[in-house]
Design a protein around this motif. Structure first.
Motif, PDB file in Angstrom:
ATOM      1  N   GLY A   1     -16.607   1.851   5.720  1.00 29.97           N
ATOM      2  CA  GLY A   1     -15.991   1.594   4.267  1.00 29.97           C
ATOM      3  C   GLY A   1     -17.014   1.040   3.603  1.00 29.97           C
ATOM      4  O   GLY A   1     -18.463   0.879   4.272  1.00 29.97           O
ATOM      5  N   ASP A   2     -16.600  -0.203   2.430  1.00 31.94           N
ATOM      6  CA  ASP A   2     -16.668  -0.777   2.212  1.00 31.94           C
ATOM      7  C   ASP A   2     -16.601  -2.432   2.179  1.00 31.94           C
ATOM      8  O   ASP A   2     -15.721  -2.023   3.145  1.00 31.94           O
ATOM      9  CB  ASP A   2     -17.511  -0.440   0.290  1.00 31.94           C
ATOM     10  CG  ASP A   2     -15.545  -0.448  -0.182  1.00 31.94           C
ATOM     11  OD1 ASP A   2     -14.334  -1.474   0.301  1.00 31.94           O
ATOM     12  OD2 ASP A   2     -15.563  -0.199  -1.712  1.00 31.94           O
TER      13      ASP A   2
ATOM     14  N   GLN B   1       1.076   4.968  -0.341  1.00 27.07           N
ATOM     15  CA  GLN B   1       0.456   6.126   0.487  1.00 27.07           C
ATOM     16  C   GLN B   1       0.951   7.615   0.292  1.00 27.07           C
ATOM     17  O   GLN B   1       2.358   7.436   0.697  1.00 27.07           O
ATOM     18  CB  GLN B   1      -0.145   6.427   1.556  1.00 27.07           C
ATOM     19  CG  GLN B   1       0.343   6.558   3.144  1.00 27.07           C
ATOM     20  CD  GLN B   1       0.036   6.787   4.003  1.00 27.07           C
ATOM     21  OE1 GLN B   1      -1.745   5.821   4.024  1.00 27.07           O
ATOM     22  NE2 GLN B   1       0.278   7.218   5.184  1.00 27.07           N
TER      23      GLN B   1
ATOM     24  N   GLU C   1      -5.094  -1.978   8.602  1.00 31.37           N
ATOM     25  CA  GLU C   1      -3.444  -0.703   8.800  1.00 31.37           C
ATOM     26  C   GLU C   1      -4.167  -0.195  10.095  1.00 31.37           C
ATOM     27  O   GLU C   1      -2.546  -0.231  10.554  1.00 31.37           O
ATOM     28  CB  GLU C   1      -4.335   0.319   7.332  1.00 31.37           C
ATOM     29  CG  GLU C   1      -3.224   1.063   7.568  1.00 31.37           C
ATOM     30  CD  GLU C   1      -4.005   2.135   6.266  1.00 31.37           C
ATOM     31  OE1 GLU C   1      -4.645   1.815   4.778  1.00 31.37           O
ATOM     32  OE2 GLU C   1      -2.572   3.464   5.743  1.00 31.37           O
TER      33      GLU C   1
ATOM     34  N   HIS D   1       0.300  -1.008  -0.178  1.00 37.82           N
ATOM     35  CA  HIS D   1      -0.006   0.315  -0.373  1.00 37.82           C
ATOM     36  C   HIS D   1       0.387   0.925  -0.032  1.00 37.82           C
ATOM     37  O   HIS D   1       1.492   1.036   1.250  1.00 37.82           O
ATOM     38  CB  HIS D   1      -0.700   0.057   1.058  1.00 37.82           C
ATOM     39  CG  HIS D   1      -1.512  -1.246   1.635  1.00 37.82           C
ATOM     40  ND1 HIS D   1      -3.072  -1.286   0.793  1.00 37.82           N
ATOM     41  CD2 HIS D   1      -1.832  -2.423   2.313  1.00 37.82           C
ATOM     42  CE1 HIS D   1      -3.690  -2.608   1.518  1.00 37.82           C
ATOM     43  NE2 HIS D   1      -2.768  -3.161   1.884  1.00 37.82           N
TER      44      HIS D   1
ATOM     45  N   SER E   1     -14.346   4.256   9.060  1.00 40.56           N
ATOM     46  CA  SER E   1     -13.911   5.507   8.109  1.00 40.56           C
ATOM     47  C   SER E   1     -15.831   5.642   7.229  1.00 40.56           C
ATOM     48  O   SER E   1     -16.754   5.270   8.048  1.00 40.56           O
ATOM     49  CB  SER E   1     -13.341   4.147   6.539  1.00 40.56           C
ATOM     50  OG  SER E   1     -13.468   3.152   6.966  1.00 40.56           O
TER      51      SER E   1
ATOM     52  N   GLY F   1     -14.499  -4.425   1.276  1.00 40.75           N
ATOM     53  CA  GLY F   1     -12.670  -4.204   0.521  1.00 40.75           C
ATOM     54  C   GLY F   1     -11.884  -3.241   1.422  1.00 40.75           C
ATOM     55  O   GLY F   1     -10.984  -3.539   2.104  1.00 40.75           O
ATOM     56  N   THR F   2     -12.668  -1.683   1.181  1.00 40.34           N
ATOM     57  CA  THR F   2     -11.388  -0.669   2.065  1.00 40.34           C
ATOM     58  C   THR F   2     -11.503  -1.275   3.419  1.00 40.34           C
ATOM     59  O   THR F   2     -11.179  -1.263   4.814  1.00 40.34           O
ATOM     60  CB  THR F   2     -11.970   0.147   2.022  1.00 40.34           C
ATOM     61  OG1 THR F   2     -13.696   0.717   2.150  1.00 40.34           O
ATOM     62  CG2 THR F   2     -11.986   1.004   0.412  1.00 40.34           C
TER      63      THR F   2
ATOM     64  N   ALA G   1      -8.893  -3.768   4.461  1.00 47.04           N
ATOM     65  CA  ALA G   1      -8.146  -2.855   4.452  1.00 47.04           C
ATOM     66  C   ALA G   1      -7.802  -2.377   5.483  1.00 47.04           C
ATOM     67  O   ALA G   1      -6.993  -2.238   6.205  1.00 47.04           O
ATOM     68  CB  ALA G   1      -7.141  -2.064   3.119  1.00 47.04           C
ATOM     69  N   ALA G   2      -8.272  -1.117   6.146  1.00 47.87           N
ATOM     70  CA  ALA G   2      -8.679  -0.392   7.151  1.00 47.87           C
ATOM     71  C   ALA G   2      -7.991  -1.529   8.639  1.00 47.87           C
ATOM     72  O   ALA G   2      -7.659  -1.188   9.396  1.00 47.87           O
ATOM     73  CB  ALA G   2      -9.699   0.142   7.209  1.00 47.87           C
TER      74      ALA G   2
ATOM     75  N   ARG H   1     -19.391   5.391   4.658  1.00 49.72           N
ATOM     76  CA  ARG H   1     -19.693   5.084   4.521  1.00 49.72           C
ATOM     77  C   ARG H   1     -20.973   4.720   3.874  1.00 49.72           C
ATOM     78  O   ARG H   1     -21.180   6.051   3.768  1.00 49.72           O
ATOM     79  CB  ARG H   1     -20.403   3.311   5.302  1.00 49.72           C
ATOM     80  CG  ARG H   1     -21.051   4.509   6.431  1.00 49.72           C
ATOM     81  CD  ARG H   1     -22.136   4.068   7.361  1.00 49.72           C
ATOM     82  NE  ARG H   1     -23.121   4.145   8.917  1.00 49.72           N
ATOM     83  CZ  ARG H   1     -24.021   4.872   8.173  1.00 49.72           C
ATOM     84  NH1 ARG H   1     -24.340   3.787   7.319  1.00 49.72           N
ATOM     85  NH2 ARG H   1     -24.998   5.141   9.006  1.00 49.72           N
TER      86      ARG H   1
END
Lengths: 207, 290
Positions: free
Chosen positions: B196-197, B128, B207, B126, B257, B199-200, B203-204, B259
């Motif tokens: 989020g969705d 950033q 993270e 990832h 996050s 996928g995210t 990932a979050a 949504r």
């Protein structure tokens, strides 16, 4: 305190083992996980895949090792791949429950006295442990270097085409530390912990 | 651009073989909480012995060296494509040196690539933008056992009577710990993403595990929830390896996050006790590891 057991293990020795006992295992065993269990099951038990001559040869070499023996659910880190001077560098157990569809049949087919893994297994395996008899030995997940030290020799390897983690490694171990968490008397530490934690969960989310 | 391959190799070696001190401290506290002579106590003792041994011998803490997950924070002077090539090169070297197990398996053919390199998702990288001139590379090695017990809940969930609020998050998290039992190599750490969705969210949830284990959530309400989930998860009695005991979860981190109006996901990543995380920081010529 700790019990020493040598492989091959007798049915009587297995019947003596109870959930919670610590055991140090010594002798020759093989590693086998997802690909190996599926291979044994599909090729020799269900026979949905025709056995090749190589399959039959491999099986005939493994059978004497496994008669009264053990399969270790493990995908090791192995050094010496280029020189074939294999050495186990890290060799903790993998999660066993993935073999639940196959394990009981494999125990009976090979006359295993048990399997070694982590996380425990389900009712089909527990029944096979009762009938065979066999036990489920729990190794410590992530104690990879410590367990690798108890592997004194890598005797050989089969089915290397499954990849390093999935291949059948024939190993000699000395005092590999395990705990019996499923015995041949229908007792499973995993079932009792699950049941207890379920009732606490219900209290925590309803109370 | 400078070649960081050797420095990245060191990051991988460190992460695979040297458990962070803060994690080790929590394991020691957990050991003290378990009854002497219990299977839970024995398991933690073995785990701590193993940690000392791998640090000394420079061998992997766990044979499942997992998916290497890199989080790179890079200034504009860094060429991402080139750094990606260097990371992949370091992964290959680390595999040759047995710091990593060859873990990349083709999902259709079942063939192991042998060098830990798969497609663009293996290893996971990832990127950033960096807020300053520093290049920092975090690496987490997350094994399959704990990855398999990760879970995503879509709220409301009738079975858990979990609604779209923090109480619903708490219920989902405890349910996930219950379902994981010892299979994720308890005692573990929870990374939880709210929103989020699909996928995210996942990932979050990974993270957020990069946060310092000892820090506090900046949001007081989430901070309280993190502590409550850890405490209550330990009341479940699952214990190390699922043997029964007091130490089931060693820490919880939560991130929220945005949504969609229609979605409310609670995503839980379970990290095993072998929480392998290190960071490499490049500041000018100097390179530090933490």
């Amino acid at each position: 305190m700790e019990k020493h057991l040598n492989i091959p293990i007798s049915a009587d020795e297995i019947r003596d083992l109870k959930v919670g006992e610590s055991v140090l295992l010594s002798g020759i065993m093989i590693t086998g996980r997802d690909a190996v269990h599926k291979w044994i099951h599909d090729t020799f038990i269900d026979k949905t895949k025709p056995a090749t001559q190589e399959d039959l040869d491999t099986l005939s070499q493994l059978k004497p090792i496994l008669d009264g023996g053990l399969i270790y659910h493990c995908g090791p880190v192995v050094s010496g791949l280029e020189t074939k001077q294999y050495r186990f560098v890290a060799a903790g157990p993998t999660t066993s429950i993935r073999e639940e569809p196959y394990q009981g049949d494999v125990i009976h087919f090979l006359n295993l006295r048990g399997v070694i893994g982590k996380g425990g297994m389900g009712p089909k395996t527990l029944k096979a442990c009762h009938d065979a008899p066999a036990v489920y030995f729990h190794a410590i997940g992530g104690a990879a270097a410590l367990i690798a030290e108890s592997v004194t020799e890598v005797i050989g390897v089969h089915k290397l085409e499954f990849g390093i983690p999935e291949a059948i490694w024939v190993i000699k171990v000395k005092d590999l530390p395990v705990i019996v968490t499923m015995d041949s008397h229908n007792a499973s530490l995993h079932t009792s912990v699950r049941d207890q934690s379920k009732s606490i969960l219900n209290r925590l989310i309803e109370g | 651009m400078r070649d960081f391959t050797q420095e990245l190799l060191e990051l991988i070696r460190l992460t695979s073989t040297d458990l962070p001190n803060q994690v080790e401290e929590r394991l020691k506290t957990a050991l003290a909480s378990e009854e002497l002579g219990s299977a839970a106590h024995a398991a933690l003792e073995t785990i701590l012995k193993n940690v000392t041994m791998t640090r000394k011998n420079s061998t992997p803490i766990c044979q499942d060296t997992g998916t290497p997950i890199f989080f790179v924070s890079a200034p504009t002077s860094i060429d991402k494509d080139e750094l990606t090539v260097q990371i992949r090169g370091a992964i290959e070297l680390a595999t040759q040196k047995s710091y990593l197990r060859p873990n990349a398996v083709h999902s259709i053919t079942g063939k192991n690539s042998g060098n830990n390199l798969g497609d663009a998702y293996f290893p996971t990288i990832h990127f950033q933008p960096s807020a300053n001139d520093e290049l920092s590379v975090d690496l987490i090695l997350k094994g399959g056992g704990c990855e398999n017990v990760g879970a995503q809940y879509s709220l409301p969930n009738d079975e858990l009577k979990a609604g779209r609020d923090l109480e619903g998050v708490r219920r989902a998290a405890l349910d996930a710990v219950y379902r994981a039992q010892g299979e994720g190599c308890a005692p573990g750490f929870l990374g939880i993403a709210i929103g989020g969705d699909r996928g995210t969210g996942y990932a979050a949830s990974k993270e957020v595990l990069m946060r310092d284990p000892d820090d506090h959530n900046r949001d007081a309400e989430l901070d309280q929830l993190e502590n409550r989930i850890t405490t209550e998860a330990n009341e479940l009695g699952i214990g190390p390896m699922g043997f029964g005991g007091k130490a089931t979860v060693l820490g919880t981190k939560i991130i929220s996050s945005y949504r969609l109006p229609a979605s409310f996901f609670v995503t839980i990543s379970y990290m095993c006790w072998a929480f392998r995380h290190h960071k490499m920081i490049v500041k000018g010529e100097a390179i530090d590891y933490e």
